[in-house]
Design a protein around this motif. Sequence first.
Motif, PDB file in Angstrom:
ATOM      1  N   ALA A  81       0.820  -1.197   0.000  1.00 42.87           N
ATOM      2  CA  ALA A  81       0.000   0.000   0.000  1.00 42.87           C
ATOM      3  C   ALA A  81       0.857   1.250   0.000  1.00 42.87           C
ATOM      4  N   ALA A  82       0.372   2.279  -0.696  1.00 38.75           N
ATOM      5  CA  ALA A  82       1.070   3.551  -0.737  1.00 38.75           C
ATOM      6  C   ALA A  82       0.542   4.505   0.317  1.00 38.75           C
ATOM      7  N   ALA A  83      -0.705   4.294   0.773  1.00 41.76           N
ATOM      8  CA  ALA A  83      -1.296   5.199   1.753  1.00 41.76           C
ATOM      9  C   ALA A  83      -2.436   4.497   2.490  1.00 41.76           C
ATOM     10  N   ARG A  97       3.160   6.736   2.340  1.00 41.34           N
ATOM     11  CA  ARG A  97       4.535   6.222   2.302  1.00 41.34           C
ATOM     12  C   ARG A  97       5.388   7.148   1.436  1.00 41.34           C
ATOM     13  N   ASP A  98       6.536   7.528   2.003  1.00 40.81           N
ATOM     14  CA  ASP A  98       7.508   8.344   1.281  1.00 40.81           C
ATOM     15  C   ASP A  98       8.868   7.688   1.474  1.00 40.81           C
ATOM     16  N   GLY A  99       9.221   6.811   0.557  1.00 42.44           N
ATOM     17  CA  GLY A  99      10.463   6.054   0.700  1.00 42.44           C
ATOM     18  C   GLY A  99      10.347   5.049   1.832  1.00 42.44           C
ATOM     19  N   GLN A 144      -5.042   2.544   0.402  1.00 38.53           N
ATOM     20  CA  GLN A 144      -5.053   3.202  -0.895  1.00 38.53           C
ATOM     21  C   GLN A 144      -3.840   2.747  -1.676  1.00 38.53           C
ATOM     22  N   ARG A 145      -4.033   2.284  -2.914  1.00 41.11           N
ATOM     23  CA  ARG A 145      -2.920   1.728  -3.710  1.00 41.11           C
ATOM     24  C   ARG A 145      -2.080   2.807  -4.374  1.00 41.11           C
ATOM     25  N   ALA A 150      -4.465   9.687  -2.450  1.00 41.83           N
ATOM     26  CA  ALA A 150      -4.280   9.862  -1.028  1.00 41.83           C
ATOM     27  C   ALA A 150      -4.191  11.326  -0.622  1.00 41.83           C
ATOM     28  N   ALA A 151      -3.489  12.130  -1.376  1.00 39.07           N
ATOM     29  CA  ALA A 151      -3.300  13.517  -0.916  1.00 39.07           C
ATOM     30  C   ALA A 151      -3.627  14.520  -1.978  1.00 39.07           C
TER      31      ALA A 151
END
Length: 151
Positions: A81-83, A97-99, A144-145, A150-151
């Motif tokens: 997941a990215a968020a 996620r940021d790195g 959220q993929r 997300a933002a």
Amino acid sequence: MSAPGYSLEAWRRLRERKGQQPESSKPAEPTLAEIPPDAEMDDGITLGCWNGERFVSWADWIVGTTFTRAPSPEADAELEAAAYIAECGATRVWLVRDGDRWLMFASKKSASTRRRDFASPWLDHAKRTAEAWYGAASKGWTEQRSKQGAA
């Protein structure tokens, strides 16, 4: 006095009767009784460890020992997941996620801002912090993929 039927000793005897080997493929570490009383020892050691042949200093033992970590199923799921989004009290919270870290975004009504005072390498820690600051996630955290949503 005999050991009860549910003791560790009874379990070992049952395995011996069945002729099975223990589940672990790794050889068991020797007990203190299995180490010879006249075993060799390095000179001048303060803390000694048994390496299978002799007692060596802890520093020498740790260099030659390999350690492995079992993979965490939760960590593997987090990588997908990215968020994550949740409604915490009256605030909508995004964990993005940021790195190798998770950033927190919070919005009340229309404005969404990043919390500049927070970044965490662990998703669970980020979720607990968001719930401590804004309240419990009323419907849980949704995955959220993509970062675009997300933002």
